[in-house]
Structures are given as structure tokens and as C-alpha cells.
Design a protein around this motif. Structure first.
Motif, PDB file in Angstrom:
ATOM      1  N   TYR A 103       1.281  -1.092   0.192  1.00 52.03           N
ATOM      2  CA  TYR A 103      -0.169  -0.609  -0.144  1.00 52.03           C
ATOM      3  C   TYR A 103       1.495   1.284  -0.024  1.00 52.03           C
ATOM      4  N   PHE A 104       2.259   1.176   0.450  1.00 55.64           N
ATOM      5  CA  PHE A 104       2.895   2.644   0.476  1.00 55.64           C
ATOM      6  C   PHE A 104       3.700   2.499  -0.597  1.00 55.64           C
ATOM      7  N   TYR A 105       3.541   1.709  -1.531  1.00 56.78           N
ATOM      8  CA  TYR A 105       4.059   2.015  -2.970  1.00 56.78           C
ATOM      9  C   TYR A 105       2.628   2.433  -3.928  1.00 56.78           C
ATOM     10  N   THR A 106       1.450   1.720  -3.615  1.00 53.70           N
ATOM     11  CA  THR A 106       0.307   2.202  -4.399  1.00 53.70           C
ATOM     12  C   THR A 106      -0.787   2.596  -4.065  1.00 53.70           C
ATOM     13  N   LEU A 107      -0.790   3.434  -2.693  1.00 52.68           N
ATOM     14  CA  LEU A 107      -2.028   3.603  -2.547  1.00 52.68           C
ATOM     15  C   LEU A 107      -3.694   3.017  -2.642  1.00 52.68           C
ATOM     16  N   LYS A 108      -2.747   1.901  -3.041  1.00 51.09           N
ATOM     17  CA  LYS A 108      -4.877   1.248  -3.963  1.00 51.09           C
ATOM     18  C   LYS A 108      -5.525   0.208  -2.280  1.00 51.09           C
ATOM     19  N   PRO A 109      -6.128   0.428  -2.105  1.00 55.52           N
ATOM     20  CA  PRO A 109      -6.273  -0.804  -0.831  1.00 55.52           C
ATOM     21  C   PRO A 109      -7.104  -2.084  -1.348  1.00 55.52           C
ATOM     22  N   LEU A 110      -6.766  -3.117  -0.977  1.00 63.53           N
ATOM     23  CA  LEU A 110      -6.586  -4.364  -1.536  1.00 63.53           C
ATOM     24  C   LEU A 110      -7.632  -5.438  -0.772  1.00 63.53           C
ATOM     25  N   SER A 111      -9.432  -5.451  -0.722  1.00 63.12           N
ATOM     26  CA  SER A 111     -10.149  -5.705   0.000  1.00 63.12           C
ATOM     27  C   SER A 111      -8.822  -7.309   0.635  1.00 63.12           C
ATOM     28  N   GLU A 112      -8.523  -7.900  -0.295  1.00 61.95           N
ATOM     29  CA  GLU A 112      -7.868  -9.011  -0.426  1.00 61.95           C
ATOM     30  C   GLU A 112      -6.639  -9.519   0.462  1.00 61.95           C
ATOM     31  N   SER A 113      -6.411  -8.188   0.640  1.00 64.22           N
ATOM     32  CA  SER A 113      -4.612  -8.268   1.652  1.00 64.22           C
ATOM     33  C   SER A 113      -4.362  -7.518   2.094  1.00 64.22           C
TER      34      SER A 113
END
Length: 124
Positions: A103-113
Motif C-alpha cells: 500500500y505504501f507504493y500504490t495507495l490502492k486498498p486491496l480487500s484481499e490482502s
């Protein structure tokens, strides 16, 4: 079992400030990566800020200079200081924990991880 509980949201006038808190259990805020994201009605999730275990921080352009992410390790809390709030900041705000650190690199929340809580509503 990871549990994140957000608080601190509410109504605020444009130009005002709020401080959001996230109490974590089953996960140490000092490890890997934690962050904040928001979701407004009929809009996609928007990553806002990330804090890595080494103290590095990252912000989305939309909040850079206005929001500050911080942690209280002693209380195992993640914080988000929000200043100069504007109507477009109205959304449900979520605290996120990402053991992988991606998340630090993408700022994309992922429900699976990722883990996140129930959110706290901010209305400007």
C-alpha cells in the motif's frame, strides 16, 4: 485476529480541522505499513496516506500539505490530522493495515490482502 476501529469523524465547516484515530488490536502499528483511505458515495476508494515502519510517509496529491499521518506506538494508534477541509473531502474514512507493505507504493486498498475497519464519516 486483526481489528481496526476508527473514530474522530463528524461534521466540520469548510476550512476546519479534524483528527482521526484508529485503534489497532492484533496488529502493531509500528510494523510494515498502515494508512488511510476514503470512499465517497458513488465513488471509488481513494488512497490518502501511508506510513511505513521506517517512518517514511506518502500522500496522495489531493491531500498533500493538508493532511498528516502519524502514529502513537505506545497506544497502538494510527492518526490522521486533517486541516483546511473542503466539501470534496466529505467521505467515509478508513484506517488500513497492510502486512505486505504494498500500500505504501500504490495507495490502492486491496480487500484481499489488507485489513480495515468500519470507517468514520467526515462531512464538510
Amino acid at each position: 485476529h486483526v481489528q481496526l476501529v476508527e473514530s474522530g469523524g463528524g461534521p466540520v465547516q469548510a476550512g476546519g480541522s479534524l483528527r482521526l484515530s484508529c485503534v489497532a488490536s492484533g496488529y502493531f502499528v509500528a510494523r510494515s505499513c498502515m494508512g488511510w483511505f476514503r470512499q465517497a458515495p458513488r465513488k471509488e476508494r481513494e488512497g490518502l496516506a501511508a506510513l511505513y515502519s521506517d517512518g517514511s510517509v506518502k500522500y496522495a496529491d489531493s491531500v498533500k500539505g493538508r493532511f498528516l499521518i502519524d502514529k502513537d506506538v505506545a497506544r497502538n494508534k494510527l492518526l490522521l490530522h486533517m486541516n483546511n477541509l473542503q466539501p470534496e473531502d466529505t467521505a467515509m474514512y478508513y484506517c488500513l493495515a497492510d502486512p505486505s507493505g504494498a500500500y505504501f507504493y500504490t495507495l490502492k486498498p486491496l480487500s484481499e490482502s489488507n485489513y480495515w475497519g468500519q470507517g468514520t464519516q467526515v462531512t464538510v
